[in-house]
Each structure stands twice: as structure tokens, then as C-alpha cells.
Design a protein around this motif. Structure first.
Motif, PDB file in Angstrom:
ATOM      1  N   MET A 133       0.960  -1.227   0.009  1.00  0.00           N
ATOM      2  CA  MET A 133      -0.100  -0.079  -0.004  1.00  0.00           C
ATOM      3  C   MET A 133       0.807   1.214   0.005  1.00  0.00           C
ATOM      4  N   PRO A 134       0.737   2.237  -0.642  1.00  0.00           N
ATOM      5  CA  PRO A 134       1.460   3.387  -1.159  1.00  0.00           C
ATOM      6  C   PRO A 134       1.529   4.177   0.212  1.00  0.00           C
ATOM      7  N   GLN A 135       2.577   4.867   0.579  1.00  0.00           N
ATOM      8  CA  GLN A 135       2.282   5.991   1.582  1.00  0.00           C
ATOM      9  C   GLN A 135       1.872   7.272   1.173  1.00  0.00           C
ATOM     10  N   ARG A 136       1.021   7.841   1.982  1.00  0.00           N
ATOM     11  CA  ARG A 136      -0.003   8.855   1.615  1.00  0.00           C
ATOM     12  C   ARG A 136       0.686  10.072   2.122  1.00  0.00           C
ATOM     13  N   ILE A 137       0.913  11.203   1.143  1.00  0.00           N
ATOM     14  CA  ILE A 137       1.686  12.631   1.646  1.00  0.00           C
ATOM     15  C   ILE A 137       0.233  13.557   1.307  1.00  0.00           C
ATOM     16  N   LEU A 138       0.116  14.276   2.400  1.00  0.00           N
ATOM     17  CA  LEU A 138      -0.934  15.211   2.292  1.00  0.00           C
ATOM     18  C   LEU A 138      -0.219  16.732   1.994  1.00  0.00           C
ATOM     19  N   VAL A 139      -0.536  17.387   1.014  1.00  0.00           N
ATOM     20  CA  VAL A 139       0.065  18.561   0.494  1.00  0.00           C
ATOM     21  C   VAL A 139      -0.806  19.817   0.899  1.00  0.00           C
ATOM     22  N   ILE A 140      -0.399  20.717   1.756  1.00  0.00           N
ATOM     23  CA  ILE A 140      -1.624  21.635   2.064  1.00  0.00           C
ATOM     24  C   ILE A 140      -0.751  22.919   1.445  1.00  0.00           C
ATOM     25  N   ASP A 141      -1.265  23.543   0.350  1.00  0.00           N
ATOM     26  CA  ASP A 141      -0.884  24.485  -0.173  1.00  0.00           C
ATOM     27  C   ASP A 141      -2.026  25.133  -1.059  1.00  0.00           C
ATOM     28  N   ASP A 142      -1.923  26.589  -0.963  1.00  0.00           N
ATOM     29  CA  ASP A 142      -3.177  27.283  -1.631  1.00  0.00           C
ATOM     30  C   ASP A 142      -2.954  27.428  -3.033  1.00  0.00           C
ATOM     31  N   LEU A 144       6.301   8.884  -8.227  1.00  0.00           N
ATOM     32  CA  LEU A 144       7.318   8.358  -7.189  1.00  0.00           C
ATOM     33  C   LEU A 144       6.930   7.317  -6.516  1.00  0.00           C
ATOM     34  N   GLY A 145       5.513   6.900  -6.537  1.00  0.00           N
ATOM     35  CA  GLY A 145       5.005   5.942  -5.875  1.00  0.00           C
ATOM     36  C   GLY A 145       3.988   6.180  -4.645  1.00  0.00           C
ATOM     37  N   PHE A 146       4.036   7.538  -4.359  1.00  0.00           N
ATOM     38  CA  PHE A 146       3.257   7.926  -3.333  1.00  0.00           C
ATOM     39  C   PHE A 146       1.696   8.361  -3.586  1.00  0.00           C
ATOM     40  N   GLU A 147       0.916   8.146  -2.551  1.00  0.00           N
ATOM     41  CA  GLU A 147      -0.355   8.501  -2.676  1.00  0.00           C
ATOM     42  C   GLU A 147      -0.293  10.092  -2.213  1.00  0.00           C
ATOM     43  N   VAL A 148      -1.350  10.899  -2.881  1.00  0.00           N
ATOM     44  CA  VAL A 148      -0.975  12.281  -2.550  1.00  0.00           C
ATOM     45  C   VAL A 148      -2.570  12.601  -2.332  1.00  0.00           C
ATOM     46  N   GLY A 149      -2.626  13.321  -1.325  1.00  0.00           N
ATOM     47  CA  GLY A 149      -3.792  14.052  -0.788  1.00  0.00           C
ATOM     48  C   GLY A 149      -3.491  15.697  -0.879  1.00  0.00           C
ATOM     49  N   GLU A 150      -4.636  16.484  -1.378  1.00  0.00           N
ATOM     50  CA  GLU A 150      -4.310  17.806  -1.528  1.00  0.00           C
ATOM     51  C   GLU A 150      -5.418  18.828  -0.806  1.00  0.00           C
ATOM     52  N   ALA A 151      -4.805  19.915  -0.054  1.00  0.00           N
ATOM     53  CA  ALA A 151      -5.819  20.779   0.329  1.00  0.00           C
ATOM     54  C   ALA A 151      -5.136  22.093   0.214  1.00  0.00           C
ATOM     55  N   ASP A 152      -6.138  23.014  -0.066  1.00  0.00           N
ATOM     56  CA  ASP A 152      -5.926  24.358  -0.387  1.00  0.00           C
ATOM     57  C   ASP A 152      -6.012  25.460   0.796  1.00  0.00           C
TER      58      ASP A 152
END
Length: 228
Positions: free
Chosen positions: A1-10, A25-33
Motif C-alpha cells: 500500500m503506497p504511503q500517503r502524503i498530504l500537501v497543504i498549499d493554496d 514516485l509511488g506515493f499516494e497524494v492528498g491535496e488541501a488548499d
């Protein structure tokens, strides 16, 4: 299971750039503005690491970091256009694990994320820290270090400094933090002690301060053990 990176950037372009690059690069990515959306996402979905911008529309990233640290141990890399040494130290003391100044390279960001995730994984598993690049080998549990097969004779404080850096390999450790760990709580401003000790440790490691292989200086902030 890929590791999840949360990106918080507007900034949509930054989120898109990081999303595409980190997924490749194989990560799962969540995004928040925004800070509020980021904290809500982290609380409901979790993350293995957080990339946090300081300039958010609803609140300062430092406030988000403080709130996050109240209930989450997820590693945090702060992104900022603010590059002053005092700002970096304040962020690290507030609970950030690392920082990068914009503009930045995604490969370096990914390398720092991997270092933080390895550190977290080792801590969770109680795994003894061992570094071995074929030239230098450090075994913290055995309290033994060798260079090109020869045992390194380190003083108690040299070993304490090396261990403190290696436990956080790949990320910066502030000068006050190192002074507290090596000399105690009453010495967090005695930076000259640290300069002398670093010089002696580098000499024993055969490390060139102008082109470090193991111990890099972040001017005015602290030191980083280069994990490769």
C-alpha cells in the motif's frame, strides 16, 4: 500500500506539480488548499507525512503546525518563501521535522520525505539504527563505529552528537536541540561548544566541511546527517 502524503498549499500549480511528481514516485497524494481543509483531511483520512505551506489564505501555517502537533505525530516538511535563519529555527522548534525554501526541487523533497518516513518506521518498529555506506558503519545499539574497517575511537560527547544526528538522518537538527541533547538544558546557547565538537567529529570521519559526505551545516540553523 503506497504511503500517503498530504500537501497543504493554496497555490493550484504547486499542488498539481507535487501531486504529479510524488505520484510518479509511488506515493499516494492528498491535496488541501487551506489550513482548515488540511487539518480536516488529516483528521479524517490520515497521512504518513505532510507538506505544509506557510502562506495559507485562512491562517498562518505556523498556527496550522501548532494545531496539528496537538494530536498528530505525522512528519511535517514546511515549504516557505521565508528564508531567514530565525524563521527556520522557530519552525523546527514548533514541531516541523524539516523545511524547504521555495523554489525547491521535487527530487530533494522526495529524498527528505523518504528519510522522514524511514525514521518514523524505524521508531515505530523499535528497529536499532544502523548506517552503512560501505565506508562508514555506525551501529547505535552496539555503540560501535568503523571507518574503512578500522574502529573509530570517539569520546562520549562525540558519540552523543553522532547518535543525535543519525537518529534524525536526512533532516536538520537545530543547534539548541543538539546542545540540549549533548550538554544538557543549561547549554542551549553555547554554540561554540558545538562548533569545536563538530570539527573534531568531522576530522575523525574524514569529512570535508566544504564538501561534506556525512555532516552538513545548515548555516545559523543546525546540522544534517547526509543519509545518501
Amino acid at each position: 500500500m503506497p504511503q500517503r502524503i498530504l500537501v497543504i498549499d493554496d497555490e493550484p500549480q504547486i499542488r498539481r506539480f507535487l501531486g504529479i511528481s510524488l505520484r510518479a514516485l509511488g506515493f499516494e497524494v492528498g491535496e488541501a488548499d487551506s489550513g482548515g481543509a488540511g487539518l480536516a483531511d488529516l483528521a479524517t483520512r490520515g497521512a504518513d507525512a505532510v507538506v505544509l505551506d506557510l502562506g495559507l489564505p485562512d491562517r498562518d501555517g505556523r498556527d496550522v503546525l501548532r494545531d496539528l502537533r496537538g494530536w498528530s505525530k505525522a512528519p511535517v516538511i514546511v515549504l516557505s518563501v521565508r528564508s531567514s535563519e530565525s524563521e527556520k529555527v522557530a519552525l523546527l522548534d514548533a514541531g516541523a521535522n524539516d523545511y524547504m525554501t521555495k523554489p525547491f526541487g521535487v527530487q530533494e523533497l522526495a529524498a527528505r520525505l523518504r528519510a522522514l518516513l524511514r525514521e518514523r518506521s524505524a521508531d515505530a518498529a523499535g528497529t536499532p539504527v544502523v548506517f552503512d555506506d560501505g565506508r562508514l558503519r555506525i551501529d547505535l545499539a552496539a555503540r560501535r563505529a568503523t571507518l574503512d574497517g578500522a574502529t573509530l575511537t570517539l569520546t562520549r560527547k562525540e558519540w552523543a552528537l553522532l547518535a543525535a544526528l543519525l537518529r534524525h538522518a536526512g533532516r536538520v537538527v537545530t543547534q539548541p536541540q543538539l546542545l540540549r541533547e549533548v550538554w544538557g538544558a543549561d547549554h542551549d546557547e553555547d554554540t561554540h561548544y558545538l562548533r569545536v565538537l563538530v570539527g573534531k567529529l568531522r576530522q575523525k570521519l574524514g569529512d570535508d566541511p566544504a564538501a561534506p559526505r556525512y555532516v552538513a551545516t545548515e548555516p545559523g540553523v543546525g546540522l544534517r546527517f547526509l543519509a545518501g
